[in-house]
Design an enzyme around this catalytic site. Structure first.
Site, mmCIF file in Angstrom:
data_model
loop_
_atom_site.group_PDB
_atom_site.id
_atom_site.type_symbol
_atom_site.label_atom_id
_atom_site.label_comp_id
_atom_site.label_asym_id
_atom_site.label_seq_id
_atom_site.Cartn_x
_atom_site.Cartn_y
_atom_site.Cartn_z
ATOM 1 N N GLU A 85 0.860 -1.337 -0.029
ATOM 2 C CA GLU A 85 0.110 0.174 -0.244
ATOM 3 C C GLU A 85 0.899 1.352 0.011
ATOM 4 O O GLU A 85 0.480 2.259 0.548
ATOM 5 C CB GLU A 85 -1.051 -0.169 1.134
ATOM 6 C CG GLU A 85 -2.041 -1.169 0.915
ATOM 7 C CD GLU A 85 -3.202 -0.936 1.845
ATOM 8 O OE1 GLU A 85 -3.915 -0.005 2.004
ATOM 9 O OE2 GLU A 85 -3.982 -2.024 2.198
ATOM 10 N N SER A 106 7.741 2.929 1.730
ATOM 11 C CA SER A 106 8.214 3.946 2.733
ATOM 12 C C SER A 106 8.920 5.253 1.761
ATOM 13 O O SER A 106 8.490 6.201 1.940
ATOM 14 C CB SER A 106 9.278 3.731 3.694
ATOM 15 O OG SER A 106 8.763 3.030 4.591
#
Length: 357
Positions: free
Chosen positions: A338, A341
């Site tokens: 999703e 970083s």
């Protein structure tokens, strides 16, 4: 059940039935369609508590609550919602979100799966990779390119694709580092005829739909990270009080205390960030930056907490008996899916430039 799920790579049927009975598959589905209709804040608070257990359990209903259903909730027609949402809310229908491809991961606008328009349907062809719950799903939200002449996200549209359409095939579940019991598979579309009424939104809106779905999903995942971190902190405090070295509990040693304190401070910060962003979203504010900040901080935070947990447990943290090494492997995924970083940092910086700070 955590050790059994890890060993068997499966959630027991009776546990799934209990989760369905509790309404967990419909946390975010409007009450009109049989769901609980929780606000974003209430959903996050529920995940703070539920995700004190192995994240594989949450994954069993996570796509129904998040990326697998929210495009339909936000952009679906009345007919589409009436057809699918009640089954999604009850858990009878398991959903998947099919965006990632062999050549499109972080570069999600580089979708190659194509949907060619015919008279009353689209012909969908292509392959998706690492699709959560694909082997259990009966409905896929699929991103496919409808305009090959448009570069990037502008030519991408979204489709509701039932698994039972001819030409849909599912690969074998991948062997993964962690989160056994939560499965990911390839999904292949071989000239699948998708009715026009199954398009979600207008042509060319697919990338916009995906990004809005991911904003919401990032808050959900952030709350999952907080829940796991708090479970690990609880385990560390208990073990540090029981484990003795040099004639006393290791909790008396300042270096152990420092690790515990860092874990607590960071988990508290993550919880506060998530609640703040969730409240803003519930108030109708644009939370693209806030959701990305939460996802970045919380996914990195739980990794640090898990690493300290292994250190506090020492040799016991490295062997399977206490489950700490399992959590250490499980949480590594949160920094990747999703939106990695690195992608969160790009989103945050882009939004800062738009807002002027």
């Amino acid at each position: 059940l955590e050790a059994k799920v890890s060993e068997d790579d499966a959630i027991p049927a009776d546990a799934l039935a209990e989760m369905r009975a509790l309404g967990l598959f419909g946390l975010s589905i409007p009450e009109t369609y049989g769901g609980l209709g929780l606000s974003m804040e209430a959903e996050c608070r529920a995940m703070f508590e539920f995700c004190r257990c192995s994240p594989a359990f949450r994954s069993s209903f996570g796509t129904n609550v998040g990326i697998g259903s929210q495009g339909l909730v936000m952009f679906g027609t009345d007919a589409q919602k009436k057809r699918w949402l009640p089954g999604i809310a009850s858990g009878e229908v398991v959903t998947s979100f099919a965006l990632t491809e062999p050549e499109a991961g972080s570069d999600s606008a580089a979708v190659r799966t194509k949907a060619d328009r015919a008279v009353d349907h689209y012909v969908l062809s292509g392959a998706k990779r690492y699709i959560t719950n694909a082997n259990r799903a009966s409905l896929f939200t699929v991103m496919a390119r409808t305009d090959p002449n448009q570069k990037g996200g502008a030519g991408v549209s979204a489709f509701l694709v039932p698994r039972d359409l001819d030409g849909v095939s599912i690969g074998k579940p991948e062997k993964k580092m962690g989160q056994q019991g939560a499965h990911i598979c390839d999904v292949n579309f071989d000239a699948v005829k998708v009715p026009i009424e199954n398009r979600l939104g207008e042509e060319g809106q697919g990338f916009r739909i995906a990004m809005q779905v991911l904003d919401r999903g990032r808050l959900h995942i952030s709350s999952v990270c907080v829940g796991v971190a708090e479970r690990l902190i609880e385990e560390c405090v208990r073990y540090a009080g029981e484990r003795k070295q040099f004639g006393q509990a290791i909790a008396n040693f300042q270096m152990i205390q420092a690790m515990l304190a860092d874990c607590r401070a960071e988990a508290n910060a993550g919880r506060a960030m998530v609640i703040d962003a969730a409240r803003k979203r519930d108030a109708g504010e644009n939370v693209t930056m806030e959701a990305a900040c939460c996802k970045l901080f919380c996914s990195e935070m739980v990794g640090r907490v898990a690493d300290r947990a292994v250190q506090i447990f020492g040799g016991a943290g490295y062997v399977a008996d206490h489950g700490i090494e399992r959590f250490y492997r499980d949480v590594r995924l949160f920094r990747i899916y999703e939106g990695s970083s690195e992608i969160q940092r790009l989103v945050i910086a882009r939004e800062m430039m738009k807002r002027g700070g």
